[in-house]
Design a protein around this motif. Structure first.
Motif, mmCIF file in Angstrom:
data_model
loop_
_atom_site.group_PDB
_atom_site.id
_atom_site.type_symbol
_atom_site.label_atom_id
_atom_site.label_comp_id
_atom_site.label_asym_id
_atom_site.label_seq_id
_atom_site.Cartn_x
_atom_site.Cartn_y
_atom_site.Cartn_z
ATOM 1 N N LEU A 32 43.341 29.980 34.279
ATOM 2 C CA LEU A 32 42.071 30.672 34.484
ATOM 3 C C LEU A 32 41.114 30.310 33.360
ATOM 4 N N LEU A 69 47.255 32.855 35.578
ATOM 5 C CA LEU A 69 47.188 33.834 36.661
ATOM 6 C C LEU A 69 48.588 34.317 37.032
ATOM 7 N N ALA A 72 46.507 37.527 42.109
ATOM 8 C CA ALA A 72 45.137 37.916 42.451
ATOM 9 C C ALA A 72 45.226 38.826 43.667
ATOM 10 N N ARG A 73 44.601 39.991 43.552
ATOM 11 C CA ARG A 73 44.696 40.953 44.646
ATOM 12 C C ARG A 73 43.474 41.864 44.624
ATOM 13 N N ARG A 76 40.778 41.420 42.054
ATOM 14 C CA ARG A 76 41.218 41.504 40.665
ATOM 15 C C ARG A 76 42.161 40.355 40.358
ATOM 16 N N TYR A 77 42.048 39.839 39.153
ATOM 17 C CA TYR A 77 42.930 38.781 38.677
ATOM 18 C C TYR A 77 43.790 39.365 37.553
ATOM 19 N N TYR A 78 45.080 39.310 37.713
ATOM 20 C CA TYR A 78 46.006 39.765 36.676
ATOM 21 C C TYR A 78 46.423 38.521 35.906
ATOM 22 N N ALA A 79 46.105 38.491 34.614
ATOM 23 C CA ALA A 79 46.287 37.281 33.821
ATOM 24 C C ALA A 79 46.974 37.584 32.497
ATOM 25 N N ARG A 95 38.029 41.509 36.866
ATOM 26 C CA ARG A 95 37.365 41.644 38.161
ATOM 27 C C ARG A 95 36.143 40.738 38.171
ATOM 28 N N GLU A 96 36.085 39.860 39.169
ATOM 29 C CA GLU A 96 34.941 38.961 39.296
ATOM 30 C C GLU A 96 33.726 39.765 39.756
ATOM 31 N N VAL A 102 35.344 33.742 37.421
ATOM 32 C CA VAL A 102 36.694 33.268 37.160
ATOM 33 C C VAL A 102 36.868 31.933 37.865
ATOM 34 N N LEU A 104 39.624 28.753 38.600
ATOM 35 C CA LEU A 104 41.049 28.446 38.629
ATOM 36 C C LEU A 104 41.269 26.978 38.279
#
Length: 109
Positions: A32, A69, A72-73, A76-79, A95-96, A102, A104
């Motif tokens: 990311l 990453l 992604a859900r 929201r991106y959990y990184a 959160r974009e 964000v 990739l």
């Protein structure tokens, strides 16, 4: 009651094993690059998380690299940073929005 307790303990142990396994392979996950209008305050003990100020002339002036990453859900991106340790380090939730972009990138194989 004993069965419920056994399942709870087993689920906790399996979750911890999966986190440790995933922590060893973080570098292979999708990368990311995060751009933001305001500082996000991401910090880590990992030396792989990098922050750069691109200057006042750029709307999304802050760039963060060295993130991977996890999932992604729901926007929201959990990184995590590349040097992430499952037992001690944070997972960042990004959160974009209009003020956060964000991008990739491929992970390292």
């Amino acid at each position: 009651m004993f069965l419920f307790w056994t399942v709870t303990v087993l689920a906790g142990q399996l979750g911890e094993q999966h986190a440790e396994h995933d922590g060893r392979k973080v570098v292979q996950r999708t990368g990311l690059v995060v751009f933001s209008a305001e500082r996000l305050g991401l910090s880590s003990r990992s030396t792989d998380l990098h922050f750069e100020d691109l200057g006042a002339a750029v709307r999304l002036r802050y760039r963060y690299t060295g993130l991977r990453l996890i999932v992604a859900r729901d926007g929201r991106y959990y990184a995590v940073p590349i040097g992430w340790r499952a037992r001690t380090d944070l997972v960042y939730i990004l959160r974009e929005s209009d003020d956060v972009r964000v991008e990739l990138t491929p992970g390292v194989q």
